[in-house]
Design an enzyme around this catalytic site. Structure first.
Site, PDB file in Angstrom:
ATOM      1  N   ASP A 188      36.866   5.629  66.636  1.00  0.00           N
ATOM      2  CA  ASP A 188      36.375   6.984  67.419  1.00  0.00           C
ATOM      3  C   ASP A 188      34.622   6.667  66.499  1.00  0.00           C
ATOM      4  O   ASP A 188      34.843   8.423  66.734  1.00  0.00           O
ATOM      5  CB  ASP A 188      37.211   8.328  66.794  1.00  0.00           C
ATOM      6  CG  ASP A 188      36.820   9.368  67.903  1.00  0.00           C
ATOM      7  OD1 ASP A 188      37.296  10.304  67.482  1.00  0.00           O
ATOM      8  OD2 ASP A 188      36.262   9.661  68.837  1.00  0.00           O
ATOM      9  N   LYS A 196      29.438   4.972  69.460  1.00  0.00           N
ATOM     10  CA  LYS A 196      30.715   3.799  70.458  1.00  0.00           C
ATOM     11  C   LYS A 196      29.539   2.667  70.175  1.00  0.00           C
ATOM     12  O   LYS A 196      30.711   1.582  70.578  1.00  0.00           O
ATOM     13  CB  LYS A 196      30.343   4.546  71.585  1.00  0.00           C
ATOM     14  CG  LYS A 196      30.849   5.996  71.834  1.00  0.00           C
ATOM     15  CD  LYS A 196      31.923   5.650  71.373  1.00  0.00           C
ATOM     16  CE  LYS A 196      32.492   7.395  70.994  1.00  0.00           C
ATOM     17  NZ  LYS A 196      33.713   7.506  69.847  1.00  0.00           N
ATOM     18  N   ASP A 252      39.178   5.692  71.569  1.00  0.00           N
ATOM     19  CA  ASP A 252      38.700   6.587  72.339  1.00  0.00           C
ATOM     20  C   ASP A 252      38.060   6.153  72.770  1.00  0.00           C
ATOM     21  O   ASP A 252      36.409   5.653  72.718  1.00  0.00           O
ATOM     22  CB  ASP A 252      38.776   7.389  70.988  1.00  0.00           C
ATOM     23  CG  ASP A 252      38.215   9.010  71.689  1.00  0.00           C
ATOM     24  OD1 ASP A 252      37.708   9.920  71.207  1.00  0.00           O
ATOM     25  OD2 ASP A 252      39.073   9.131  72.560  1.00  0.00           O
ATOM     26  N   ASN A 253      37.097   6.767  73.629  1.00  0.00           N
ATOM     27  CA  ASN A 253      36.574   7.080  75.187  1.00  0.00           C
ATOM     28  C   ASN A 253      35.369   5.732  75.221  1.00  0.00           C
ATOM     29  O   ASN A 253      34.333   5.595  76.077  1.00  0.00           O
ATOM     30  CB  ASN A 253      34.627   7.599  73.935  1.00  0.00           C
ATOM     31  CG  ASN A 253      35.096   9.118  72.991  1.00  0.00           C
ATOM     32  OD1 ASN A 253      35.171   9.179  71.498  1.00  0.00           O
ATOM     33  ND2 ASN A 253      35.083   9.720  73.362  1.00  0.00           N
ATOM     34  N   GLU A 308      38.359  15.342  75.779  1.00  0.00           N
ATOM     35  CA  GLU A 308      38.441  16.078  75.267  1.00  0.00           C
ATOM     36  C   GLU A 308      37.604  17.721  75.692  1.00  0.00           C
ATOM     37  O   GLU A 308      36.959  18.145  75.824  1.00  0.00           O
ATOM     38  CB  GLU A 308      38.430  16.638  74.066  1.00  0.00           C
ATOM     39  CG  GLU A 308      37.198  15.883  73.452  1.00  0.00           C
ATOM     40  CD  GLU A 308      36.287  14.592  72.974  1.00  0.00           C
ATOM     41  OE1 GLU A 308      36.832  13.518  73.496  1.00  0.00           O
ATOM     42  OE2 GLU A 308      35.845  14.509  71.999  1.00  0.00           O
TER      43      GLU A 308
HETATM   44  C1  LIG Z   1      27.043  11.312  77.460  1.00  0.00           C
HETATM   45  C2  LIG Z   1      28.313  11.755  77.007  1.00  0.00           C
HETATM   46  C3  LIG Z   1      27.689  12.291  75.285  1.00  0.00           C
HETATM   47  C4  LIG Z   1      28.878  12.870  75.014  1.00  0.00           C
HETATM   48  C5  LIG Z   1      30.191  12.609  74.335  1.00  0.00           C
HETATM   49  C6  LIG Z   1      30.900  13.265  74.039  1.00  0.00           C
HETATM   50  C7  LIG Z   1      32.149  12.306  72.867  1.00  0.00           C
HETATM   51  C8  LIG Z   1      32.962  12.517  73.143  1.00  0.00           C
HETATM   52  C9  LIG Z   1      33.800  12.046  72.334  1.00  0.00           C
HETATM   53  O1  LIG Z   1      35.429  11.957  71.821  1.00  0.00           O
HETATM   54  C10 LIG Z   1      33.007  10.700  70.800  1.00  0.00           C
HETATM   55  O2  LIG Z   1      34.283  10.431  70.351  1.00  0.00           O
HETATM   56  C11 LIG Z   1      31.920  11.246  70.649  1.00  0.00           C
HETATM   57  C12 LIG Z   1      31.008  10.472  69.643  1.00  0.00           C
HETATM   58  O3  LIG Z   1      30.066  10.526  69.849  1.00  0.00           O
HETATM   59  N1  LIG Z   1      31.555  10.149  68.261  1.00  0.00           N
HETATM   60  C13 LIG Z   1      30.667   9.230  67.304  1.00  0.00           C
HETATM   61  C14 LIG Z   1      31.185   9.645  66.436  1.00  0.00           C
HETATM   62  C15 LIG Z   1      30.773  10.045  65.159  1.00  0.00           C
HETATM   63  C16 LIG Z   1      31.357  10.689  63.820  1.00  0.00           C
HETATM   64  O4  LIG Z   1      31.632   9.170  63.036  1.00  0.00           O
HETATM   65  C17 LIG Z   1      30.467   9.131  61.980  1.00  0.00           C
HETATM   66  N2  LIG Z   1      30.114   8.165  62.502  1.00  0.00           N
HETATM   67  C18 LIG Z   1      29.462   7.274  63.179  1.00  0.00           C
HETATM   68  N3  LIG Z   1      29.126   5.602  63.057  1.00  0.00           N
HETATM   69  C19 LIG Z   1      30.143   5.932  61.347  1.00  0.00           C
HETATM   70  C20 LIG Z   1      29.783   3.884  60.584  1.00  0.00           C
HETATM   71  N4  LIG Z   1      29.565   3.309  61.105  1.00  0.00           N
HETATM   72  N5  LIG Z   1      30.495   4.889  59.556  1.00  0.00           N
HETATM   73  C21 LIG Z   1      31.149   5.949  59.160  1.00  0.00           C
HETATM   74  N6  LIG Z   1      31.103   6.806  60.001  1.00  0.00           N
HETATM   75  C22 LIG Z   1      30.204   6.891  61.222  1.00  0.00           C
HETATM   76  C23 LIG Z   1      29.494  10.214  62.426  1.00  0.00           C
HETATM   77  O5  LIG Z   1      28.654  11.201  61.362  1.00  0.00           O
HETATM   78  C24 LIG Z   1      30.617  11.349  63.806  1.00  0.00           C
HETATM   79  O6  LIG Z   1      31.485  11.985  62.282  1.00  0.00           O
HETATM   80  C25 LIG Z   1      31.137  12.391  71.987  1.00  0.00           C
HETATM   81  C26 LIG Z   1      30.007  12.284  75.929  1.00  0.00           C
HETATM   82  C27 LIG Z   1      29.702  11.447  77.089  1.00  0.00           C
HETATM   83 MG   LIG Z   2      35.857  10.749  70.680  1.00  0.00          MG
END
Ligand SMILES: Cc1ccc(Cc2cc(O)c(O)c(C(=O)NC/C=C/[C@H]3O[C@@H](n4cnc5c(N)ncnc54)[C@H](O)[C@@H]3O)c2)cc1
Ligand SMILES: [Mg+2]
Length: 206
Positions: A133, A136, A161-162, A191
């Site tokens: 999660d 992406k 997820d997603n 969500e």
């Molecule tokens: C167009 C659009 C935009 C947004 C949404 C909505 C939407 C709905 C969702 O359920 C989503 O999960 C997301 C989403 O982008 N999630 C990314 C979540 C990252 C978290 O993980 C952390 N992280 C990221 N890469 C790493 C990594 N290598 N090692 C360790 N931690 C990492 C970050 O520090 C964050 O804590 C977005 C829907 C559609």
């Molecule tokens: Mg998510």
């Protein structure tokens, strides 16, 4: 969000923590937790797998960490990776409020750096369940890395997820066409919205 948890949830009661976050996100401010609808699918997969070892990629504020850890058997271990220190600090307090700190190892760092160290640092042989999660575009490289590091065994489950929104096209293409996985899509919604999204559950065949 943390204030809402500390105000509305009961210490040591994970379900009340989950409820408080969902209420906050519905009423006050949307946040990218897996949420209550997809959360129920997550719960059913965790219950079915009954994992002894779980890896979560992307802790964020700890919502799914609490959901998963609250369903784990007593000797089970959940390792969750989060490289943003601010999110990690919040998640740490959310997990503590739920009383789940004994089951959860929150590691502040990048998945790419820590996946290769799982064996030596945490004595993990393989993961029974991985919840993806995080960013992406990291789902596919991290899955390949877990394969290379021998962290998946025959029967290990990946739950992503997603896969529709925001979407993980390269991951889906790989996992659905690879002879090494058997995949199943669970249709749901992004969500707290009516937008389509879903979870992809994949079994590693070895
Ligand atoms: C167009 C659009 C935009 C947004 C949404 C909505 C939407 C709905 C969702 O359920 C989503 O999960 C997301 C989403 O982008 N999630 C990314 C979540 C990252 C978290 O993980 C952390 N992280 C990221 N890469 C790493 C990594 N290598 N090692 C360790 N931690 C990492 C970050 O520090 C964050 O804590 C977005 C829907 C559609
Ligand atoms: Mg998510």
């Amino acid at each position: 969000m943390l204030a809402a948890v500390q105000k509305n949830a009961t210490r040591g009661d994970p379900r009340s923590v989950v409820k408080a976050i969902d209420q906050f996100c519905r009423q006050k401010e949307w946040a990218m937790n897996v949420g209550d609808e997809k959360g129920c699918i997550l719960d059913s997969v965790v219950t079915e797998v009954n994992p002894a070892t779980v890896l979560e990629l992307g802790t964020y504020c700890g919502y799914s960490t609490v959901r998963i850890a609250s369903l784990l058997p007593s000797n089970a271990k959940l390792i969750t990776l989060e490289f943003n220190p601010d999110y990690a600090a919040i998640a740490c307090q959310v997990i503590a409020w739920a009383g789940l700190e004994d089951k959860v190892q929150l590691v502040e760092g990048a998945s790419g750096d820590w996946i290769p160290k799982m064996k030596e640092k945490f004595g993990i042989e393989t993961f029974d369940l991985v919840f993806l999660d995080h960013w992406k575009d990291r789902y596919l490289p991290d899955t390949k890395l877990m394969e290379e590091c021998g962290l998946l065994r025959k029967g290990s489950i990946l739950l992503a997820d997603n896969v529709i929104c925001p979407g993980t096209p390269d991951y889906l293409e790989y996992i659905r066409n690879s002879p090494r996985y058997k995949s199943q899509y669970f249709k749901s919604h992004l969500e707290y919205t009516k937008v389509e999204d879903g979870l992809e559950k994949s079994v590693f065949l070895g």
